[in-house]
Design an enzyme around this catalytic site. Structure first.
Site, PDB file in Angstrom:
ATOM      1  N   LYS A 163       0.862  -1.294  -0.401  1.00 47.35           N
ATOM      2  CA  LYS A 163      -0.011  -0.006  -0.432  1.00 47.35           C
ATOM      3  C   LYS A 163       0.946   1.517  -0.161  1.00 47.35           C
ATOM      4  O   LYS A 163       1.262   1.318   1.204  1.00 47.35           O
ATOM      5  CB  LYS A 163      -0.822   0.428   1.158  1.00 47.35           C
ATOM      6  CG  LYS A 163      -2.167   0.742   1.170  1.00 47.35           C
ATOM      7  CD  LYS A 163      -3.068  -0.179   2.595  1.00 47.35           C
ATOM      8  CE  LYS A 163      -4.654   0.683   2.242  1.00 47.35           C
ATOM      9  NZ  LYS A 163      -5.219   0.917   1.170  1.00 47.35           N
TER      10      LYS A 163
HETATM   11  N1  PMP Z   1      -7.529  -2.004  -2.531  1.00 50.71           N
HETATM   12  C1  PMP Z   1      -6.879  -1.202  -3.031  1.00 50.71           C
HETATM   13  C2  PMP Z   1      -5.858  -0.643  -4.130  1.00 50.71           C
HETATM   14  C3  PMP Z   1      -7.501  -0.489  -1.510  1.00 50.71           C
HETATM   15  O1  PMP Z   1      -6.814   0.653  -1.589  1.00 50.71           O
HETATM   16  C4  PMP Z   1      -8.038  -1.089  -0.643  1.00 50.71           C
HETATM   17  C5  PMP Z   1      -8.485   0.001   0.481  1.00 50.71           C
HETATM   18  N2  PMP Z   1      -6.952  -0.629   1.567  1.00 50.71           N
HETATM   19  C6  PMP Z   1      -8.693  -2.643  -0.895  1.00 50.71           C
HETATM   20  C7  PMP Z   1      -8.365  -3.258  -1.738  1.00 50.71           C
HETATM   21  C8  PMP Z   1      -8.753  -3.502  -0.010  1.00 50.71           C
HETATM   22  O2  PMP Z   1      -8.148  -3.958   1.302  1.00 50.71           O
HETATM   23  P1  PMP Z   1      -8.920  -3.459   2.690  1.00 50.71           P
HETATM   24  O3  PMP Z   1      -9.904  -4.639   2.321  1.00 50.71           O
HETATM   25  O4  PMP Z   1      -7.704  -4.340   3.415  1.00 50.71           O
HETATM   26  O5  PMP Z   1      -8.641  -2.130   3.207  1.00 50.71           O
END
Ligand code: PMP
Length: 312
Positions: A163
């Protein structure tokens, strides 16, 4: 920066201590601000009015992914996972929110040097803030979507399973395009032309009773909500597949929905103006959405280990 609206809760963690959010400021030359050399996380806390507690969803797993994002960059910060969890709990108690809350851990390259680099003289620092957050996408009416003309960043460009702050220009471009064309949300294809995910959320489709989501090697962020839903679906006796999804499968899917910390579970009514199924909340999406909301609010004993309850 009085001209900028700030929804943040009053306190942030910055430079090793809890400070008023207005004091959590960085120099404009900061490497992370100039070049996106940072990583972040996003955790949801669900407020329980009767019990006067916040239930943080999968805090430990979020912090693992946060540290893994740093690892992908070959970076580290001075705090262990345990310490990050302790800081989060301490900051949450200090902010004492009485609404659902979004927690944003953040690590950034702090040097003021001109070069975008990840060298030893450009260490990463940890900071954290929190904001009240309701629905990020509508969860009650369904969302309209389009396939983006932007491709999802690939593993060998900006690793998508990490991320990384700089990678989010990709999300912003897709979201802007979708919104300016009248859609709520975008669906990314990856460079291979396969379905990847939404602008900041993972995607599931349903075909012939099988719940399908792109596998982890399709240039997606490995979402913690995605992982949770795979588990919930299995526990509900729904068959699941993690595999390549073709674009045209989107158009013939019986159901589709997004999931993520922000998005929660948000069902999709249309893709490129083609109605998904009946255009209403599908049976499988509905069952998962209902269970998901009970789980994150700490109402399902079976998944209690996913919830960290903090008395406010
Ligand atoms: N894809 C992206 C690009 C994101 O930014 C997020 C948000 N964190 C998600 C998927 C979903 O991930 P999570 O369920 O861990 O929040």
């Amino acid at each position: 920066m009085a001209h900028i609206k700030n929804d943040s809760l009053p306190f942030a963690f910055f430079e090793g201590k809890i400070v008023p959010i207005a004091k959590a400021q960085i120099n404009i030359q900061t490497n992370a601000l100039q070049y996106g050399t940072g990583v972040f996380g996003g955790v949801r806390g669900y407020y329980n009015k009767n019990g006067k507690f916040i239930s943080l969803f999968r805090l430990d797993d979020h912090m693992t992914r946060f540290l893994n994002s740093l690892k992908v960059l070959g970076e580290s910060i001075e705090y262990s996972k345990k310490e990050l969890i302790d800081i989060t709990i301490k900051l949450l108690k200090r902010n004492a929110p009485t609404t659902d809350t979004y927690v944003r851990p953040f690590a950034y390259a702090g040097s003021l040097s001109l070069t975008p680099n990840l060298e030893r003289d450009n260490p990463f620092y940890f900071a954290q803030y929190m904001i009240p957050l309701g629905d990020y996408l509508p969860t009650d009416r369904g969302v309209t979507t389009c396939v983006s003309s932007w491709r999802r960043i690939s593993d060998n460009a900006i690793p998508s399973r990490a991320k990384i702050t700089g990678g989010y220009i990709n999300s912003a471009l897709a979201k802007k395009e979708a919104n300016s064309n009248g859609f709520d949300e975008a669906i990314f294809l990856n460079e291979a032309g396969h379905v990847a995910e939404g602008s900041a959320m993972n995607i599931f489709i349903v075909r012939d009773g099988v719940l399908i989501t792109p596998s982890k090697t399709e240039d997606i962020l490995e979402g913690i909500t995605r992982r949770s839903i795979l588990r919930l679906a299995q526990d509900l006796g729904i068959s699941v597949e993690e595999r390549v999804i073709d674009r045209s499968e989107l158009y013939v899917a019986d159901e589709a929905f997004f999931c993520g910390t922000g998005a929660q579970v948000a069902w999709i009514t249309s893709i490129d103006r083609r109605k998904v199924g009946s255009g209403k909340r599908g049976k499988i999406a509905g069952a998962i959405q209902d269970l998901f909301f009970r789980v994150v609010r700490g109402e399902e004993e079976k998944y209690a280990s996913w919830c960290t309850k903090i008395n406010i």
